[in-house]
Design an enzyme around this catalytic site. Structure first.
Site, mmCIF file in Angstrom:
data_model
loop_
_atom_site.group_PDB
_atom_site.id
_atom_site.type_symbol
_atom_site.label_atom_id
_atom_site.label_comp_id
_atom_site.label_asym_id
_atom_site.label_seq_id
_atom_site.Cartn_x
_atom_site.Cartn_y
_atom_site.Cartn_z
ATOM 1 C CE LYS A 70 46.592 20.749 16.647
ATOM 2 N NZ LYS A 70 46.701 20.934 15.197
ATOM 3 C CG ASP A 107 48.111 24.079 13.192
ATOM 4 O OD1 ASP A 107 49.332 23.842 13.117
ATOM 5 O OD2 ASP A 107 47.313 23.349 13.813
HETATM 6 P P1 NAP Z 1 41.158 15.961 13.340
HETATM 7 O O1 NAP Z 1 40.749 17.142 14.148
HETATM 8 O O2 NAP Z 1 41.089 14.600 13.920
HETATM 9 O O3 NAP Z 1 40.242 15.994 11.985
HETATM 10 C C1 NAP Z 1 40.436 15.080 10.955
HETATM 11 C C2 NAP Z 1 39.334 15.220 9.906
HETATM 12 O O4 NAP Z 1 39.590 14.269 8.863
HETATM 13 C C3 NAP Z 1 37.932 14.908 10.413
HETATM 14 O O5 NAP Z 1 37.008 15.636 9.632
HETATM 15 C C4 NAP Z 1 37.825 13.397 10.118
HETATM 16 O O6 NAP Z 1 36.504 12.932 9.980
HETATM 17 C C5 NAP Z 1 38.509 13.332 8.778
HETATM 18 N N1 NAP Z 1 39.051 12.006 8.466
HETATM 19 C C6 NAP Z 1 39.834 11.222 9.258
HETATM 20 N N2 NAP Z 1 40.246 10.127 8.587
HETATM 21 C C7 NAP Z 1 39.696 10.213 7.343
HETATM 22 C C8 NAP Z 1 39.729 9.394 6.191
HETATM 23 N N3 NAP Z 1 40.428 8.251 6.185
HETATM 24 N N4 NAP Z 1 39.064 9.793 5.089
HETATM 25 C C9 NAP Z 1 38.356 10.941 5.085
HETATM 26 N N5 NAP Z 1 38.274 11.779 6.157
HETATM 27 C C10 NAP Z 1 38.934 11.415 7.268
HETATM 28 O O7 NAP Z 1 42.640 16.127 12.796
HETATM 29 P P2 NAP Z 1 43.385 17.497 12.416
HETATM 30 O O8 NAP Z 1 44.068 18.056 13.607
HETATM 31 O O9 NAP Z 1 42.392 18.357 11.706
HETATM 32 O O10 NAP Z 1 44.525 16.965 11.438
HETATM 33 C C11 NAP Z 1 44.227 16.478 10.138
HETATM 34 C C12 NAP Z 1 45.520 16.129 9.409
HETATM 35 O O11 NAP Z 1 46.256 17.319 9.188
HETATM 36 C C13 NAP Z 1 46.438 15.188 10.207
HETATM 37 O O12 NAP Z 1 47.033 14.264 9.331
HETATM 38 C C14 NAP Z 1 47.510 16.110 10.750
HETATM 39 O O13 NAP Z 1 48.760 15.457 10.930
HETATM 40 C C15 NAP Z 1 47.600 17.135 9.626
HETATM 41 N N6 NAP Z 1 48.114 18.419 10.102
HETATM 42 C C16 NAP Z 1 49.244 18.879 9.500
HETATM 43 C C17 NAP Z 1 49.774 20.082 9.920
HETATM 44 C C18 NAP Z 1 51.024 20.582 9.266
HETATM 45 O O14 NAP Z 1 51.690 21.436 9.850
HETATM 46 N N7 NAP Z 1 51.350 20.122 8.066
HETATM 47 C C19 NAP Z 1 49.175 20.818 10.957
HETATM 48 C C20 NAP Z 1 48.004 20.312 11.532
HETATM 49 C C21 NAP Z 1 47.477 19.096 11.107
HETATM 50 P P3 NAP Z 1 35.751 12.282 11.248
HETATM 51 O O15 NAP Z 1 35.360 13.445 12.123
HETATM 52 O O16 NAP Z 1 34.597 11.592 10.624
HETATM 53 O O17 NAP Z 1 36.720 11.351 11.919
#
Ligand code: NAP
Length: 272
Positions: free
Chosen positions: A68, A104
């Site tokens: 992304k 998003d």
């Molecule tokens: P990302 O860029 O990889 O960021 C994830 C964040 O969560 C980072 O700050 C990461 O910390 C933290 N993290 C990961 N695993 C963790 C855990 N077990 N406990 C605490 N913190 C944790 O991912 P993203 O794109 O932001 O997506 C995050 C979530 O949102 C995903 O599950 C995705 O499927 C969901 N999402 C949903 C939608 C929707 O339409 N509903 C849209 C977008 C995303 P670190 O940097 O330390 O790894």
């Protein structure tokens, strides 16, 4: 023939094909939605796929983890929303230019409106791409925000990007001082297959009267949503946001406004 697809890694469990194939059928258009697994760091493949959008061989692409942010470098233009968030999830062609957009943020706001009004204050768990989209959307509506991440430097970096956002660490001591109208989980904690994970510590009571919005959309009731409901709070997963961001992308690619209920029906059958 509408050719669409998804760039990411891994992509095989994505719900995007179900959403966009349903949208294609609902709009009466002939097309296909393909998965393009692109390994982290494979910039050559990213450039090639974005080139196929620019040449209109592909009508549009979604972009997901881990590309992304990287994909931003290879498009010709970013929309103001994508530039402000610092991430793209949708690519399309306008005037022979490959455009990077982010649905998003508007997708989150659209679904949030179904759940609750934009609150005065929100607390965001996580500091990745989804957290930035949520923070951007809520700041634009005047909401005051505190963000926490397991790596405090990431939360601080997000707070620097969005003036007025306050960063704290994701420790029990810091979280027990949180007082907010809305808790938003923007981490993957609780997402299939990690069903027992929960970004809010089990030992900690939720702030009184807060609502909970979990961006995780699979399973249909996450551990966080279950705990919040058990404590008497209103709570929802991010399935509605997933539908909204997809519908907005489909509209950018085809001009067709797809019925959200049709998409929700299709995708509900796939989450478990
Ligand atoms: P990302 O860029 O990889 O960021 C994830 C964040 O969560 C980072 O700050 C990461 O910390 C933290 N993290 C990961 N695993 C963790 C855990 N077990 N406990 C605490 N913190 C944790 O991912 P993203 O794109 O932001 O997506 C995050 C979530 O949102 C995903 O599950 C995705 O499927 C969901 N999402 C949903 C939608 C929707 O339409 N509903 C849209 C977008 C995303 P670190 O940097 O330390 O790894």
């Amino acid at each position: 023939m509408i050719r669409l697809g998804l760039i990411g890694y891994p992509v095989e469990h994505s719900l995007s094909p179900v959403l966009h194939e349903t949208a294609l059928r609902a709009s009466g258009m002939v097309g296909q939605y393909s998965l393009f697994p692109v390994l982290p760091g494979d910039e050559r493949m990213l450039v090639e796929l974005i080139g196929r959008v620019r040449s209109r061989e592909l009508s549009g692409l979604n972009v997901t983890i881990p590309h992304k942010r990287t994909a931003m470098q290879f498009v010709d233009e970013l929309t103001p929303t994508a530039a402000a968030i610092g991430a793209v999830n949708t690519l399309y062609c306008r005037d022979d230019k490959a455009i990077g957009d982010n649905t998003d943020a508007p997708g989150f706001l659209k679904d949030l409106a179904r759940f609750t009004t934009v609150p005065a204050s929100a607390f965001v768990l996580g500091a990745g791409g989804a957290a930035r989209a949520v923070v951007y959307a809520l700041r634009a509506r005047g909401c005051s925000i505190v963000v926490a991440a397991r790596r405090p430097e990431k939360a601080a970096e997000l707070a620097r990007q969005f003036p007025g956002v306050h960063a704290i660490s994701m420790t029990v001591e810091a979280l027990e001082r949180v007082n907010t109208d809305l808790i938003i989980n923007a981490t993957p904690a609780g997402m299939l297959p990690n069903l027992d994970e929960c970004a809010w510590p089990a030992c900690l009571a939720f702030p009184q009267g807060a609502a909970v919005y979990d961006l995780v959309y699979n399973p249909p009731e996450t551990q966080l949503v279950r705990s919040a409901r058990a404590a008497g709070l209103r709570a929802t997963t991010g399935l509605g946001m997933l539908v909204e961001q997809a519908a907005l992308a489909f509209q950018l690619w085809t001009g067709f406004l797809v019925d959200r209920e049709v998409l929700l029906d299709a995708v509900q059958q796939r989450v478990r």
